[in-house]
Enzyme design. Sequence first.
Site, PDB file in Angstrom:
ATOM      1  N   CYS A  29     -10.856  -4.031   1.008  1.00  6.27           N
ATOM      2  CA  CYS A  29      -9.620  -4.760   1.290  1.00  6.27           C
ATOM      3  C   CYS A  29      -9.912  -6.221   1.606  1.00  6.27           C
ATOM      4  O   CYS A  29      -9.321  -7.123   1.035  1.00  6.27           O
ATOM      5  CB  CYS A  29      -8.899  -4.106   2.463  1.00  6.27           C
ATOM      6  SG  CYS A  29      -7.199  -4.669   2.663  1.00  6.27           S
ATOM      7  N   CYS A  45      -1.648  -1.826  -1.774  1.00  8.07           N
ATOM      8  CA  CYS A  45      -2.021  -2.212  -0.417  1.00  8.07           C
ATOM      9  C   CYS A  45      -1.217  -3.437  -0.015  1.00  8.07           C
ATOM     10  O   CYS A  45      -1.124  -4.406  -0.775  1.00  8.07           O
ATOM     11  CB  CYS A  45      -3.519  -2.517  -0.365  1.00  8.07           C
ATOM     12  SG  CYS A  45      -4.027  -3.352   1.163  1.00  8.07           S
ATOM     13  N   CYS A  90      -4.051  -6.572   0.422  1.00  9.36           N
ATOM     14  CA  CYS A  90      -4.810  -7.150  -0.692  1.00  9.36           C
ATOM     15  C   CYS A  90      -4.167  -6.880  -2.042  1.00  9.36           C
ATOM     16  O   CYS A  90      -4.601  -7.421  -3.052  1.00  9.36           O
ATOM     17  CB  CYS A  90      -6.249  -6.643  -0.680  1.00  9.36           C
ATOM     18  SG  CYS A  90      -6.398  -4.912  -1.158  1.00  9.36           S
ATOM     19  N   GLY A 146     -25.425  21.960  -3.944  1.00  6.58           N
ATOM     20  CA  GLY A 146     -24.264  22.616  -3.362  1.00  6.58           C
ATOM     21  C   GLY A 146     -24.584  23.770  -2.435  1.00  6.58           C
ATOM     22  O   GLY A 146     -23.704  24.257  -1.736  1.00  6.58           O
ATOM     23  N   CYS A 200      -5.227  -0.671   2.717  1.00  6.00           N
ATOM     24  CA  CYS A 200      -6.463   0.003   2.318  1.00  6.00           C
ATOM     25  C   CYS A 200      -7.137   0.692   3.499  1.00  6.00           C
ATOM     26  O   CYS A 200      -7.258   0.108   4.576  1.00  6.00           O
ATOM     27  CB  CYS A 200      -7.469  -1.016   1.784  1.00  6.00           C
ATOM     28  SG  CYS A 200      -7.084  -1.632   0.152  1.00  6.00           S
TER      29      CYS A 200
END
Lengths: 287, 208, 361
Positions: free
Chosen positions: A273, A242, A245, A33, A267
């Site tokens: 997708c 979605c 899909c 980080g 998506c």
Amino acid sequence: MSAQQIEYNIGYLDEQTKRMIRRTLLKAVAIPGFQVPFASREVPLPRGWGTGGVQLTAAIIGSDDVLKVIDQGADDTTNAVSIRAFFNLVAGVPTTTRTEDATIIQTRHRIPETPLGEGQIMVYQVPIPEPLRFLEPRETETRRMHALNEYGLMYVKLYEDIAKYGHIAKTYDYPVLVNDRYLMAPSPTPSFDNPKLHQSQALHIFGAGREKRIYAIPPHTDVESLGFEDYPFEPQSFDQPCAICGSTGVYLDQIITDNAGGAMYACSDSDHCERTAARADNEEAAS
Amino acid sequence: MNTTSTAVPTPGFADPPTEGQRVFRAILDALAHPGRSYRIAGPAQAPEALGTGLAAVALTLFDEEVSVWLHRTAAENPDVTSYLAFHTGARVATGHGSANFVLATPDTLPALDELALGTDDAPHQSATVVLDARTPGVGARFTATGPGIDGQAEIEAPWAPAGFLAAWTRNGALFPRGVDLLVASDDRVLALPRTTRLRAVSDQGQEA
Amino acid sequence: MYVAVKGGEKAIANAHALLAKEGRGDPGIPAIGRDAVAGQLPVLVSRVMTEGSLYDPKLAARAILQCQGDVLEAITLVRSYRTTLPRFGYSEPIDTAGLAPQRRVSATFKDIPGGQQLGATFDYTHRLFADPTGDGPTDTGADAVPMPRVSDLLGSDALLEPDRAADWTDPEPADLTREPTVFPMTRAERLQGLARGDEGFLLALGYSTQRGYGSTHPFAGEIRVGEVEVEFDAPELGFPVPLGRIEVTECQMINQFTGNADTPAQFTRGYGLVFGRGERKAMSMSLVDRALRADEFQERIVAPAQDEEFVLSHADNVQAAGFVEHLKLPHYVDFQAELHLIRRLRRDFHDNAGSKRETNA
């Protein structure tokens, strides 16, 4: 000079530059980080278009790798296509769109829906690596805050959001605390993707070319999205599946379909997708 | 680098970009998965005092921008100094206190808190220790936890010098400052970043 | 309709083809050659070399042509190429006192040793359209008269701060292109950043100091343009070898004096140096350099031009242009995240308003 043919090095970056980036990256992994300054080079992309990600990928990639490049979750957005073509041109590595086949995934703004596995490396293109930058523009000041583990400013900002709007008004690049020490910007991925960083099996590395910083989250590292006891972090979620899909629990793009404001949601992860839709088709054909 | 040897140094990597990339990925994987050992392919031959493992690390990470402290046997060996000078251009540091990389054997490892530890502002400006694991130390077994480790991991550490656990614990207490450790044999590398916490495991497999 | 966002590869190829066509103009007219650009647009070439940090007029000309005159694109192209070039070593510092000026003016003294020399300048052209004439002057007056720097003349009486402080140890300057930027910077690093900085940005900042935003009371001590020898000290040879000549423009600005109980009053300096003919940039650079030395002279930092982080973080036009223009890239995902939130906030707002009405009723 210009009479000569201009030739670029294999992989574009010279070996010396790769070594410099590699050394930086090792320190970044050792201090999860923490933004390690590096002597970012000019690369043949405009600054702000993924020069940090491109330098990281160029420094780590080899002939055993399979590269996937996504922008906004999709493999086929022009910027993803352009970066993929660049590595094909200068490094000649195989590329893929399938998340699980990739060893290196360079991304802008998304983490794939398919869970990442051990040994995979996510490379993020980062515009502003400093999570405190919009609260304190000076590098000398923010550097001091990180050194002193003094992140009150960020909590005040989030608290003010709650007072003003009733919610934390941060929807992307949502700040996280890495390994319980460093406040870190996950790059402008939606807060939806934040939970994928926590105890991930993959190595996540972040490159900010213009701002000259590299940072990292090793696998199996605690990554906590900031929140308060009474206002805990809440990743965004969508109500509808979605439209293509049928997946639920995924991040969706809104696609405007007519002049009357009609819209469909599909998506943002094009690989997820297409394959979910193809599977559904196969099952239908089989039944 | 001073060298009295007039001999031509042994060759480095045959294909520096490819071999350097592979060794680097092994080191990166090792740091991302503390305690786990990864295969490295060093150059075909290397000065005996260095070994192919340390030579691979040197060829991969060292150059003119880097200062290196060498333990006495290596520092006094012209094969090693001319090899490093020729292939990497790294500067040899006279003291271990300021070197970017510290090359040591279990017997010659300086006190970790005498090495460059970085500052709270710039914790990355700290030494990376490269330990030559070809000769064993007193040896130990550890349980390791921290970033990169799923839960906890057992580390068999024949290379551990005397007093290593205490030194490593002090190093960890300095976080974010502190040194990072690479342990290399002829063909393998493992790493302990400063974030790895170690506990001793006794011979019966019980934590001591 | 989802297919509409696909086909990126083909779109890019077509865009490149169209761009090439647009850049060619009327095919009935001969294309401009690189040599023509290098020879006839030398000021533009100078700018691309300076801000691209690479002295190569032909390459800069090639970049300008390839980029269809988009200077910032040309600079980016040069920089991206420069960064791949191997470093064999570092040249000796150039000696601008030894350059034979093609132009040399000072605004501080009526006459100076070596004299004033107007040289090639737009200064006294009437800004009226006129047909070009290619005839050179009958007498260039470029005799080999020594021309010491005005700053050295003033310096010999200690009226001007010395080139370097008494305790100067001549450390190797950091290299901005090879080491990470960390604030605060040394003056050597700042000058590198300013030399690579955008001419327009530095011009505006320099101008702002003249209007009271970090005033430095500047006098143009000397501006000189000419060619100077570049030498390389090869350790094996033990003496410097000349590599060739480069044209540079140097500006020494003489500024506001300082002094205190310990040091007698003396003028201070600002410095600017660019490749080729780039007087405006060199002058702007020297104004900003001096403004950025505020700390050194215990001046209060109140204006943008005095603020090191602000100036150096925003002076680089490759960075600035890239980041501004990256807003063209898709941001569907983060925009969607914002849309999501704003819808939720509006729903909350209306729900609250509704419950308020109910309470009132």
